[in-house]
Design a protein around this motif. Structure first.
Motif, mmCIF file in Angstrom:
data_model
loop_
_atom_site.group_PDB
_atom_site.id
_atom_site.type_symbol
_atom_site.label_atom_id
_atom_site.label_comp_id
_atom_site.label_asym_id
_atom_site.label_seq_id
_atom_site.Cartn_x
_atom_site.Cartn_y
_atom_site.Cartn_z
ATOM 1 N N PRO A 42 -5.783 7.598 -11.167
ATOM 2 C CA PRO A 42 -5.273 7.544 -9.750
ATOM 3 C C PRO A 42 -6.402 7.505 -9.051
ATOM 4 O O PRO A 42 -6.583 6.899 -7.871
ATOM 5 N N ARG A 43 -7.599 8.163 -9.364
ATOM 6 C CA ARG A 43 -8.879 7.952 -8.590
ATOM 7 C C ARG A 43 -9.792 6.713 -9.015
ATOM 8 O O ARG A 43 -10.495 6.342 -8.154
ATOM 9 N N ALA A 44 -9.383 6.101 -9.966
ATOM 10 C CA ALA A 44 -10.209 4.776 -10.172
ATOM 11 C C ALA A 44 -9.372 3.757 -9.408
ATOM 12 O O ALA A 44 -10.209 2.569 -9.154
ATOM 13 N N VAL A 45 -8.261 3.788 -8.853
ATOM 14 C CA VAL A 45 -7.516 2.768 -7.905
ATOM 15 C C VAL A 45 -8.307 2.584 -6.610
ATOM 16 O O VAL A 45 -8.788 1.418 -6.605
ATOM 17 N N GLN A 102 0.968 -1.297 -0.072
ATOM 18 C CA GLN A 102 0.288 0.017 0.027
ATOM 19 C C GLN A 102 0.828 1.279 -0.204
ATOM 20 O O GLN A 102 0.493 2.393 -0.543
ATOM 21 N N ASP A 103 2.032 1.347 0.910
ATOM 22 C CA ASP A 103 3.029 2.432 0.852
ATOM 23 C C ASP A 103 3.252 2.696 -0.414
ATOM 24 O O ASP A 103 3.622 3.821 -1.024
ATOM 25 N N GLU A 104 3.994 1.782 -1.318
ATOM 26 C CA GLU A 104 4.555 1.942 -2.362
ATOM 27 C C GLU A 104 3.560 2.509 -3.341
ATOM 28 O O GLU A 104 3.989 3.213 -4.282
ATOM 29 N N ILE A 105 2.189 2.220 -3.189
ATOM 30 C CA ILE A 105 1.281 2.757 -4.216
ATOM 31 C C ILE A 105 0.984 3.971 -3.708
ATOM 32 O O ILE A 105 0.651 5.041 -4.676
ATOM 33 N N GLU A 106 0.621 4.475 -2.592
ATOM 34 C CA GLU A 106 0.088 5.654 -2.195
ATOM 35 C C GLU A 106 1.294 6.766 -1.923
ATOM 36 O O GLU A 106 0.677 8.075 -1.574
ATOM 37 N N ASN A 107 2.507 6.370 -2.096
ATOM 38 C CA ASN A 107 3.557 7.361 -2.038
ATOM 39 C C ASN A 107 3.781 8.548 -3.209
ATOM 40 O O ASN A 107 4.555 9.294 -3.101
ATOM 41 N N ASN A 108 2.910 8.487 -4.017
ATOM 42 C CA ASN A 108 2.923 9.203 -5.400
ATOM 43 C C ASN A 108 1.429 9.458 -5.788
ATOM 44 O O ASN A 108 0.446 8.653 -5.425
ATOM 45 N N ILE A 109 1.276 10.610 -6.499
ATOM 46 C CA ILE A 109 -0.063 11.101 -6.798
ATOM 47 C C ILE A 109 -0.563 10.178 -8.028
ATOM 48 O O ILE A 109 -1.690 10.320 -8.184
ATOM 49 N N LEU A 110 0.174 9.389 -8.564
ATOM 50 C CA LEU A 110 -0.331 8.657 -9.712
ATOM 51 C C LEU A 110 -1.118 7.461 -9.085
ATOM 52 O O LEU A 110 -1.727 6.588 -9.875
ATOM 53 N N ARG A 111 -0.606 6.861 -7.831
ATOM 54 C CA ARG A 111 -0.662 5.654 -7.210
ATOM 55 C C ARG A 111 -0.258 4.291 -8.160
ATOM 56 O O ARG A 111 -1.053 3.434 -8.547
#
Lengths: 365, 365, 365, 365
Positions: free
Chosen positions: C334-337, C173-182
């Motif tokens: 990013p919002r679809a994630v 989760q951290d790797e995904i959430e640490n940038n605005i692109l996810r």
């Protein structure tokens, strides 16, 4: 639509009275339930025509086959197809119905709705459709018996004006099945059989009330707010042919009491279980079973098929006098007993599965 | 589960009596139906508490908001959210219920099923839940009126032992609404109001029967075999709080007739329509509406909330004497009238949509 | 119809983008699940507009309220209503859409189907509807985490032609959430953000692929034959706005392999569990989860809203050139994630309940 | 559960590959549709095994019977039971599967879920289950053809790496059916048949892609938001055995375009209909059909049954080398073609009925 019943323990019936076959697909049955044809046939034999002088003389063995969903004597968890071929079909008895609407039958409304109908013997509206229900109900009963020792007993409680005395706490299957009426009150039974037989001889028919008690029902079945247990029971039995009324617990009679008189006071019994001293609730409070016996009653009208002349109209709208030939049940009650049991079992089994899903204790486990 | 009703005209209600809000989502509503808050509020006002001396003095305006599904005064065909915020919440009145089970309420069964309950005022089992039903029913009524001129009228037919005389062919909304009992029989009404008031004063309650007639129902509604119109009507009204029995047409009384007496003979009327001379079928044959008035009755038990001491147990199982404070409806019947109408309307509207889908004439068109 | 998803864990969403509110009713949630607004809000914050330069600048806090179904911080087992009021509504931005159909939007088809539409911002077809899904998904996630430690992670896997490298077994989760692109691939992420930003500046948009892995999924979820787990997952994500394709496991690429290459051989691991050496099946065999990570991919088309002139027609059918103003997401990914995660969680949670119902071990217990 | 598909045009399939029978109950079919066995059999013949050298040599005639729901060559509006008895059952071919899990089959997951399985030939997970779907799809096709002239054509679009050229606007049934591969590209077909045959000879298998186009689909089908037409299509085809991916319109390839490139501009054609110049939407916008051809693609993995030795485990968890005997389809694609058509037809027909119910024009009429 309309041929499927239940959410999780879900049955779909099919078949017209004079088409190729009638039967049922049972979906959602848990796997590894021991099951064989005899389990089903025993219930179908209670429902079949030709059992006695107070049921229709139409002779059908209603022999069922199970064509899917079983393996090595156990359920697979896949759909169970139970099929009964139609045999004693006398289309000629019904020739007149091809163009004439029988009073208080479904002929006119099927024609109006669908613009077509199988006029041989009632088609889909025939009580023959209930074969699928009774077959599926046999499976539901078996499941309930295994998981909770639940016992579901229906019985004839009233025939026309003759009222039986039934102790819902103690009545047994044997007391019910030891006579052709399926009534546990011997005195009333004798009178009622004579009554039915006399109406049969004049080609007339009578109605009455079937009662049903379900004992050892698990606490917690029923799903507020629309799927209250009594609501689903009501729908279940009111979908049976010829049913005109439903009562749970105190029913219509309970409306003459005051709240003070009607309320079921709680107490704790010797085993520490919370019980009610009276059971006007009929085993259900707030739509959820409370562990007391579930007690319900179903009104069945006198059979619409009578062998006397009646005024009616043809499909074209002409007034005619109709005198049905065919064969008829002078009283549907004895055969309605296994139907009511089946419908009650289907509802309870479905709600048992629903209860496991939402409240099965797995969340906190 | 259990909080959604209907297949195509489908409602989902939500809310506890003392949570934030109660209401309903209506899905499947046809588009371009003119609709505004007043259509809904008019029905809610008939259901709300505090209307008269024979209903609970709890004061709630039950003001609704429509938060989706409308645009420019018309339905969009998308879900309609109708919301009523809870206001007159006196949680303190219910403090004792936190640990004690009220007799013949849902406290004990909710606790047994869910292991938790909102003990403030009945929570989800409160009649307050029916706000969503009545709101949705207002829409269903409007649709039925537009497509077929269908008129659905419920009324108090019996209070304890007092029976009203009602002519189902002619009774009008005005006759019903011109008194606080909602009973079209003026003589009986006066007596019944006195009766209810006297039981109210002693903190007791009474039950009775609500009748309902639906006139100008289209022919062909109802879906054999499980979704027979009477089966769905039975479920609909038996899901209302306090209901204990259901009858369609001749009901339980019809079981004392013979088939010869009970059958509804057909004739063709002056407009060429096929009619029945009597209506023991209650407007439904073979599970399908036949165009005659649909006539049904619902038994409502005396309100379980009474202000007299009753023996019961605490959640821990200790025997206690409970004397509820709070406020209570000495008789649910006047407020049950719009609830019954709503449920009947929802069933008819849903079946109307189902009928359009399968038999709408588009196939051969 | 069409606004309810799931059989047992069942959600109904409501609301237009510029009506009063959007939200969801969650029915069937097990009781006694600890839940508060923060659980829901955390997921809504990942979905809301205005998060970064690569999402729409529309500013909405999307603050949710829970108006029913909770008591003392726990679920009651009754319907949970979650509501988000609409705020940043600039109807004037959409005035032109009242009469003109935006290319590749739902304007024309809604108008054709319903004969009416809320033209302000997409109405019901707006991605704003997914608020209800994400809110409900937060509850489903919480349940799955408690019962099985299930972890559901979606991430951006491709943006236009830029492909990320993702290790589905280990991604966090951290790797995904640490940038605005996810997106968990830092190198690709930097390029992709630049790419999106450049298209944003020219008023254009791009699409891509969202991947999702669900780890620690219980064995046995999925219901042959129509409700295979991959079928329900496909429906779930293909019901999201802008989705154009779905893959499970090897997907389209797997069709270029031979059976010999594609089959996942079984072995027993050190804990004695039966595992597969490869996972081309994507964690599902015969429609049932096998305990391996469930791996799926969803194609999202480039956002239909662009700020460049396009040829189109008015509602009356006249050809016009349309240059939308308003605000737009240059890339929905990013919002679809969180939307994909929510839909996957809803499917798994619903199947978990279904599995408890039919196969929960209660039958033989 | 899981064996019923559709809301209004609703099918329930049943049967294991080596039980007594397989088939389907079709509920909700409109009345008075001319129908006979030949209508069904024609589609079943396209699905049956033993058609050519590139399908399994298992010989089954798959002769169907219609046992209910018909009268005088027309549908009654009641459930239609279609039954196919199992015949060419060689249980001995499968003896080894009683205790061993075939890689990438459903053996292990069925055993884990249900604790029991019919190990003879795949049981319920066998492609034989699709007989019921194809039979029901034949009825759906007939309805769609009558009401809108809708034509649904599936075809093999790719075999392993060989890609066919298909013009979705013009491809005909004849072009597809004139070769054993069911591919309208003659050049590619010849190569592909050789390719499949060579893999067959080595006991291996290949996968590929089936495309499908539905032309003359009525505008307005599809039900926002969860029952978007593409969502239901995705579920429908992803419930077919061996499917691994789904695309609608531009699919995954469309994600490499910009919004400017991807949007389908509107124009009014000579007949005054609003059309799109391109069809990247695949005939569906906002979940609703727009009248353009619906174009979709389904990825099918290489058949899991291969006749080469593979490492696997027994039910007890022991590592073994398995070399299936039995018979196998070296490539499922030709037989998947009628299956895909059937599933697409079922979805469109069900949505057609739903559309009549909610938006059928009866409200304002």
């Amino acid at each position: 639509m309309g041929n499927t019943f239940g959410h999780l323990f879900r049955i779909t019936t099919f078949g017209e009275s004079h088409g190729g076959a009638v039967g049922v697909v049972v979906d959602g049955c848990p796997p590894r339930l021991p099951l064989d044809v005899a389990d089903i046939q025993a219930e179908l034999d209670r429902r079949r025509p030709g059992q006695s002088k107070i049921t229709t003389p139409r002779q059908e063995k209603d022999q069922c086959e199970i064509l899917s969903g079983l393996f090595d004597g156990q359920t697979l968890g896949t759909p169970i197809l139970i099929l009964v071929k139609n045999q004693d079909a006398r289309a000629q008895d019904y020739q007149e119905m091809a163009s004439t609407f029988r009073p208080s039958h479904a002929d006119a409304t099927y024609q109006a709705k669908y613009g077509i109908r199988n006029w041989q013997g009632g088609g889909r509206a025939s009580a023959r459709e209930t074969i699928g229900r009774v077959a599926a109900g046999a499976i539901a009963k078996k499941i309930l018996r295994r998981v909770a020792g639940t016992e579901i007993l229906a019985y004839v409680e009233r025939v026309k004006d003759l009222q039986a005395q039934v102790d819902v706490e103690r009545v047994t299957q044997d007391e019910i099945e030891n006579n052709i009426l399926r009534c546990p009150d011997p005195e009333m039974t004798a009178q009622a059989i004579d009554l039915i037989d006399s109406y049969r001889q004049e080609g007339n028919s009578v109605g009455g009330v079937v009662g049903c008690v379900a004992r050892s029902v698990p606490v917690g079945l029923g799903s507020p707010v629309f799927d209250k247990l009594e609501a689903d029971l009501a729908k279940a039995v009111m979908s049976l042919p010829a049913s005109k009324g439903f009562e749970i617990g105190s029913g219509f009679a309970g409306t003459t009491l005051t709240g003070r008189e009607h309320n079921d006071e709680f107490y704790r019994d010797e085993q520490g279980r919370i019980r009610t001293r009276t059971n006007r609730s009929g085993g259900i409070q707030g739509g959820i079973s409370n562990g007391e016996p579930i007690v319900l009653r179903v009104a069945f009208k006198p059979t619409a098929t009578i062998l006397q002349p009646q005024a009616t109209v043809t499909q074209a709208g002409e007034a005619v006098l109709l005198t049905p030939r065919g064969r008829h049940d002078p009283c549907v009650l004895p055969r309605a007993v296994p139907m009511v049991e089946a419908m009650v079992a289907l509802v309870l089994c479905d709600h048992w599965l629903q209860h496991q899903a939402q409240c099965g204790g797995w969340l906190m486990g």
